[in-house]
Motif scaffolding. Structure first.
Motif, mmCIF file in Angstrom:
data_model
loop_
_atom_site.group_PDB
_atom_site.id
_atom_site.type_symbol
_atom_site.label_atom_id
_atom_site.label_comp_id
_atom_site.label_asym_id
_atom_site.label_seq_id
_atom_site.Cartn_x
_atom_site.Cartn_y
_atom_site.Cartn_z
ATOM 1 N N ILE A 17 0.839 -1.076 0.126
ATOM 2 C CA ILE A 17 -0.033 -0.045 0.172
ATOM 3 C C ILE A 17 0.961 1.277 0.073
ATOM 4 C CG2 ILE A 17 -2.123 -1.008 1.025
ATOM 5 C CD1 ILE A 17 -1.252 -0.154 3.606
ATOM 6 N N LYS A 18 0.314 2.376 -0.331
ATOM 7 C CA LYS A 18 1.074 3.572 -0.523
ATOM 8 C C LYS A 18 2.061 4.017 0.922
ATOM 9 C CE LYS A 18 0.549 8.327 -2.411
ATOM 10 N NZ LYS A 18 1.095 8.954 -1.449
ATOM 11 N N GLY A 19 3.124 3.942 0.545
ATOM 12 C CA GLY A 19 4.220 4.362 1.608
ATOM 13 C C GLY A 19 4.790 3.046 2.364
ATOM 14 N N GLN A 20 4.397 1.970 1.835
ATOM 15 C CA GLN A 20 4.797 0.822 2.435
ATOM 16 C C GLN A 20 6.221 0.243 1.723
ATOM 17 O OE1 GLN A 20 2.159 -2.432 2.033
ATOM 18 N NE2 GLN A 20 3.308 -4.027 3.305
ATOM 19 N N THR A 21 7.045 -0.088 2.690
ATOM 20 C CA THR A 21 8.397 -0.580 2.124
ATOM 21 C C THR A 21 8.107 -2.178 2.163
ATOM 22 O OG1 THR A 21 9.721 0.956 3.285
ATOM 23 C CG2 THR A 21 10.931 -0.794 2.419
ATOM 24 N N TYR A 22 7.609 -2.570 0.913
ATOM 25 C CA TYR A 22 7.385 -3.990 0.714
ATOM 26 C C TYR A 22 8.434 -4.804 0.366
ATOM 27 C CZ TYR A 22 3.837 -7.463 -0.312
ATOM 28 O OH TYR A 22 2.911 -8.724 0.105
ATOM 29 N N THR A 23 9.143 -5.146 1.429
ATOM 30 C CA THR A 23 10.679 -5.685 1.196
ATOM 31 C C THR A 23 11.279 -6.011 2.757
ATOM 32 O OG1 THR A 23 12.889 -5.401 0.591
ATOM 33 C CG2 THR A 23 12.112 -3.500 1.207
ATOM 34 N N THR A 24 11.953 -7.170 2.720
ATOM 35 C CA THR A 24 12.834 -7.723 4.002
ATOM 36 C C THR A 24 14.143 -7.052 3.688
ATOM 37 O OG1 THR A 24 12.600 -9.761 2.947
ATOM 38 C CG2 THR A 24 11.433 -9.465 4.895
ATOM 39 N N ASP A 25 14.571 -6.376 2.518
ATOM 40 C CA ASP A 25 16.078 -5.858 2.311
ATOM 41 C C ASP A 25 16.102 -4.711 2.899
ATOM 42 O OD1 ASP A 25 18.587 -5.861 1.366
ATOM 43 O OD2 ASP A 25 18.022 -5.556 -0.565
ATOM 44 N N PHE A 26 16.037 -4.268 4.014
ATOM 45 C CA PHE A 26 15.952 -2.907 4.601
ATOM 46 C C PHE A 26 17.124 -2.105 4.307
ATOM 47 C CE2 PHE A 26 12.584 -5.186 6.802
ATOM 48 C CZ PHE A 26 11.691 -4.286 6.580
ATOM 49 N N PHE A 27 18.469 -2.761 4.143
ATOM 50 C CA PHE A 27 19.788 -1.908 3.757
ATOM 51 C C PHE A 27 20.202 -2.115 2.276
ATOM 52 C CE2 PHE A 27 21.875 -1.626 8.422
ATOM 53 C CZ PHE A 27 20.850 -0.812 8.529
ATOM 54 N N ASP A 28 19.357 -2.529 1.360
ATOM 55 C CA ASP A 28 19.494 -2.640 -0.024
ATOM 56 C C ASP A 28 20.704 -3.257 -0.401
ATOM 57 O OD1 ASP A 28 17.308 -0.759 -0.144
ATOM 58 O OD2 ASP A 28 18.500 0.990 -0.294
ATOM 59 N N LEU A 29 20.684 -4.271 0.712
ATOM 60 C CA LEU A 29 21.872 -5.311 0.150
ATOM 61 C C LEU A 29 21.800 -6.017 -1.149
ATOM 62 C CD1 LEU A 29 22.305 -7.214 3.617
ATOM 63 C CD2 LEU A 29 23.715 -5.723 2.703
ATOM 64 N N ASP A 30 20.409 -6.188 -1.501
ATOM 65 C CA ASP A 30 20.413 -6.822 -2.902
ATOM 66 C C ASP A 30 21.094 -6.194 -3.920
ATOM 67 O OD1 ASP A 30 19.110 -8.954 -1.854
ATOM 68 O OD2 ASP A 30 16.823 -8.292 -2.438
ATOM 69 N N GLU A 31 21.310 -4.702 -3.778
ATOM 70 C CA GLU A 31 21.948 -3.939 -4.822
ATOM 71 C C GLU A 31 23.388 -4.265 -4.855
ATOM 72 O OE1 GLU A 31 21.161 0.046 -3.891
ATOM 73 O OE2 GLU A 31 18.950 -0.161 -3.885
ATOM 74 N N ASP A 32 23.757 -5.073 -3.851
ATOM 75 C CA ASP A 32 25.418 -5.379 -3.731
ATOM 76 C C ASP A 32 25.611 -6.600 -4.646
ATOM 77 O OD1 ASP A 32 25.634 -3.298 -2.289
ATOM 78 O OD2 ASP A 32 26.435 -4.616 -0.484
ATOM 79 N N TRP A 33 24.616 -7.459 -5.177
ATOM 80 C CA TRP A 33 24.913 -8.640 -5.409
ATOM 81 C C TRP A 33 25.176 -8.578 -7.062
ATOM 82 C CZ3 TRP A 33 25.617 -10.057 -0.989
ATOM 83 C CH2 TRP A 33 24.637 -9.904 -0.053
ATOM 84 N N THR A 34 25.918 -9.321 -7.613
ATOM 85 C CA THR A 34 26.262 -9.606 -8.949
ATOM 86 C C THR A 34 25.242 -10.041 -9.876
ATOM 87 O OG1 THR A 34 26.926 -11.713 -8.916
ATOM 88 C CG2 THR A 34 28.654 -9.924 -8.509
ATOM 89 N N GLU A 35 25.155 -9.658 -11.127
ATOM 90 C CA GLU A 35 23.988 -10.294 -11.808
ATOM 91 C C GLU A 35 23.635 -11.798 -11.919
ATOM 92 O OE1 GLU A 35 21.845 -8.940 -14.115
ATOM 93 O OE2 GLU A 35 22.506 -7.160 -13.097
ATOM 94 N N GLU A 36 24.970 -12.560 -11.806
ATOM 95 C CA GLU A 36 25.053 -13.995 -11.448
ATOM 96 C C GLU A 36 24.360 -14.112 -10.068
ATOM 97 O OE1 GLU A 36 27.793 -12.465 -12.347
ATOM 98 O OE2 GLU A 36 27.905 -13.053 -14.571
ATOM 99 N N GLN A 37 24.533 -13.583 -9.114
ATOM 100 C CA GLN A 37 24.034 -13.907 -7.927
ATOM 101 C C GLN A 37 22.437 -13.592 -8.081
ATOM 102 O OE1 GLN A 37 26.822 -11.499 -5.509
ATOM 103 N NE2 GLN A 37 27.925 -13.138 -5.238
ATOM 104 N N ARG A 38 22.365 -12.465 -8.697
ATOM 105 C CA ARG A 38 20.732 -12.143 -8.567
ATOM 106 C C ARG A 38 19.919 -13.347 -9.425
ATOM 107 N NH1 ARG A 38 21.373 -6.512 -10.033
ATOM 108 N NH2 ARG A 38 22.102 -5.572 -8.361
ATOM 109 N N ALA A 39 20.681 -13.945 -10.394
ATOM 110 C CA ALA A 39 19.976 -14.843 -11.323
ATOM 111 C C ALA A 39 19.822 -16.195 -10.360
ATOM 112 C CB ALA A 39 20.962 -15.106 -12.270
ATOM 113 N N ALA A 40 21.036 -16.466 -9.327
ATOM 114 C CA ALA A 40 20.731 -17.530 -8.425
ATOM 115 C C ALA A 40 19.680 -17.563 -7.714
ATOM 116 C CB ALA A 40 21.970 -17.646 -7.865
ATOM 117 N N ILE A 41 19.698 -16.329 -7.087
ATOM 118 C CA ILE A 41 18.423 -16.001 -6.201
ATOM 119 C C ILE A 41 17.066 -16.189 -6.967
ATOM 120 C CG2 ILE A 41 17.155 -14.056 -4.825
ATOM 121 C CD1 ILE A 41 19.863 -12.735 -4.271
ATOM 122 N N ASP A 42 17.031 -15.629 -7.969
ATOM 123 C CA ASP A 42 15.751 -15.854 -8.856
ATOM 124 C C ASP A 42 15.167 -17.168 -8.863
ATOM 125 O OD1 ASP A 42 15.362 -13.142 -8.550
ATOM 126 O OD2 ASP A 42 16.098 -12.811 -10.785
#
Ligand code: TGC
Ligand code: FAD
Length: 402
Positions: A17-42
């Motif tokens: 809903i508006k204003g909701q941080t709909y994530t459990t990645d509060f420190f934006d760690l996901d932005e640190d992962w490489t393309e390969e790591q993101r692909a593995a997560i997905d």
């Protein structure tokens, strides 16, 4: 809707809903992962969402493994990468996190096959053993298990009574192992046994005469996992069954470090799963004044606490991964992380269970299964007490086990 439960949304039914941080990645760690790591997560996340979550609670209720689970995990190709040494520790950790977002028992299959069996053979096996087993273990055509714990020696494996005796042709093994993951399904078992009083490891095909196994049934926890007892009665193995690198109990412990590392990431995934399901539920469940339950301060306070804990669990896991990548990881650091993250995960699961009210105890939702499975994770691979004693020894220099 099951007739026994009252009206409530299912997981992922709602949009942020508006204003909701709909994530459990509060420190934006996901932005640190490489393309390969993101692909593995997905890849693993899709697998869990499509192949595991829809049926795992039914499997849990009837105490069985998900259908074709070994083959399905093999097809993901992840264990093959572990077998040929091309999976970096952070990617492995992220994969464990995603598996355990679905099920701790599922992550455990990966930990045992990957860290405890493939890892142990890579680190301690002979060339012949590696040639024979790594490929089929990587594809999951062969299943492995790791036999350290015994009926009378759990936290203190150095007391083990399983024995190996030298013969003209090789060795003869006698003893029993208990609580062994994948124990009745395994094609090959790593058996830790004392030879002339020193702990060694033997790679034993489970169809060797004298080797037997039996499933441990009636578990409250890890009902979707194969847990077995192993019996060794005059099991004759050739000289080549001895794992040349496994010269002492220390090698078993070094192998455990790798699996414990995976658990540190894994339980962060379990906590994420609990948080997401619970938030979704409460955002949509209305009591008093036609407003969602999440409008209440008491409830927001619990989510704020859980968000902080999940963030700290993931930061700990990431730091551990960095130390591992650098070759600087020390056993007491793993103990700190295993102890902390397992305790936090189970507290989060309990909190979510409570917040979901009556539906929190029903198998239409995942929370109860996650909670009881985390009881196992708190115990295996070193209990909370054992890890606090390892840490205590690192802090004080005084071993306080006995
Ligand atoms: P201790 O004298 O302290 O140590 C014996 C030798 O081992 C070395 N060592 C380690 N090396 C690397 N990493 C570690 N974490 C190590 N811990 C100990 C140590 O340096 C020594 O080497 P050396 O060369 O001097 O001989 O041994 P101890 O008998 O006093 O025991 C210490 C204790 C209690 C910490 C240890 O026994 C222990 O960790 N107990 C917990 C048992 C445990 O974790 N079992 C796990 C079974 S496997 C499992 O649960 C799989 S679950 C499925 C899944 O993972 O999903
Ligand atoms: P115990 O050692 O009997 O401990 C009982 C209690 O006493 C615990 O709370 C413990 O912390 C406490 N305690 C023990 N010693 C001390 C002390 N010195 N000071 C203070 N407190 C102490 N093992 C394998 O080898 N391979 C596997 O694949 C495997 N898979 C498992 C799967 C499941 C589902 C489970 C439940 C266990 C599995 N295990 C496996 C076994 C697991 O590693 C052991 O259960 C664990 O090491 C604890 O041993 P124990 O159960 O004998 O507990």
């Amino acid at each position: 809707m099951n007739a026994t439960t009252h009206s409530a949304p299912k997981q992922n039914a709602s949009k942020p809903i508006k204003g909701q941080t709909y994530t459990t990645d509060f420190f934006d760690l996901d932005e640190d992962w490489t393309e390969e790591q993101r692909a593995a997560i997905d890849q693993v996340r899709r697998f869990v969402d499509n192949e595991i979550l829809p049926t795992i609670n039914e499997d849990h209720n009837v105490e069985k493994l998900p259908d074709d689970i070994m083959a399905k995990i093999g097809q993901l190709g992840i264990l093959e990468m572990l077998a040929d040494g091309t999976l970096d520790p952070i990617t492995y950790g992220l994969i464990c996190r995603e598996f355990e977002r679905g099920s701790s028992a599922l992550r455990s299959i990966v930990s045992v096959q990957g860290s405890l069996v493939i890892g142990c053979i890579r680190d301690n096996g002979s060339d012949e053993q590696k040639e024979r087993w790594l490929k089929p273990l990587g594809s999951m055509e062969a299943v492995g298990c790791f036999g350290l714990t015994e009926p009378d020696f759990g936290s203190n494996p150095s007391g083990m009574v399983t024995r190996a005796e030298k013969t003209d042709k090789g060795y003869v093994l006698n003893g029993a192992k208990c609580w062994i993951t994948s124990g009745t399904l395994a094609h090959v078992a790593i058996i830790w046994a004392k030879l002339d009083g020193v702990v060694k490891a033997f790679l034993v095909p489970t169809d060797t005469p004298g080797f037997d196994s039996a499933a441990i049934k009636g578990k409250w926890s890890f009902r979707t996992s194969d847990t077995g007892q192993l019996f060794l009665a005059d099991v004759e193995v050739p000289e080549s069954a001895l794992m040349p690198g496994a010269k002492s109990l220390g090698r078993a412990m070094a192998t455990l470090n790798n699996a414990r590392y995976g658990i540190v990431w894994g339980v962060a995934g379990a906590a994420r799963g609990c948080f997401e399901e619970c938030l979704d539920y409460l955002q949509n469940r209305v009591q008093f004044d036609n407003r969602p339950l999440t409008c209440h301060q008491l409830i927001q306070n619990k989510f704020a606490w859980m968000a902080a804990e999940i963030t700290s669990m993931e930061l700990i896991a990431k730091r551990l991964g960095e130390l591992k990548l650098d070759g600087r990881l020390k056993p007491h650091q793993v103990s700190l992380a295993k102890m902390n993250n397992c305790r936090k995960a189970i507290e989060i699961a309990r909190t979510c269970r409570e917040l979901m009210g009556a539906n929190g105890i029903h198998s239409e939702y995942h929370i109860g299964r996650r909670l009881v499975d985390l009881e196992t994770v708190l115990t295996y691979e070193g209990t909370e007490h054992i890890h606090s004693l390892i840490l205590g020894q690192a802090i004080t220099g005084i071993p306080a086990y006995s």
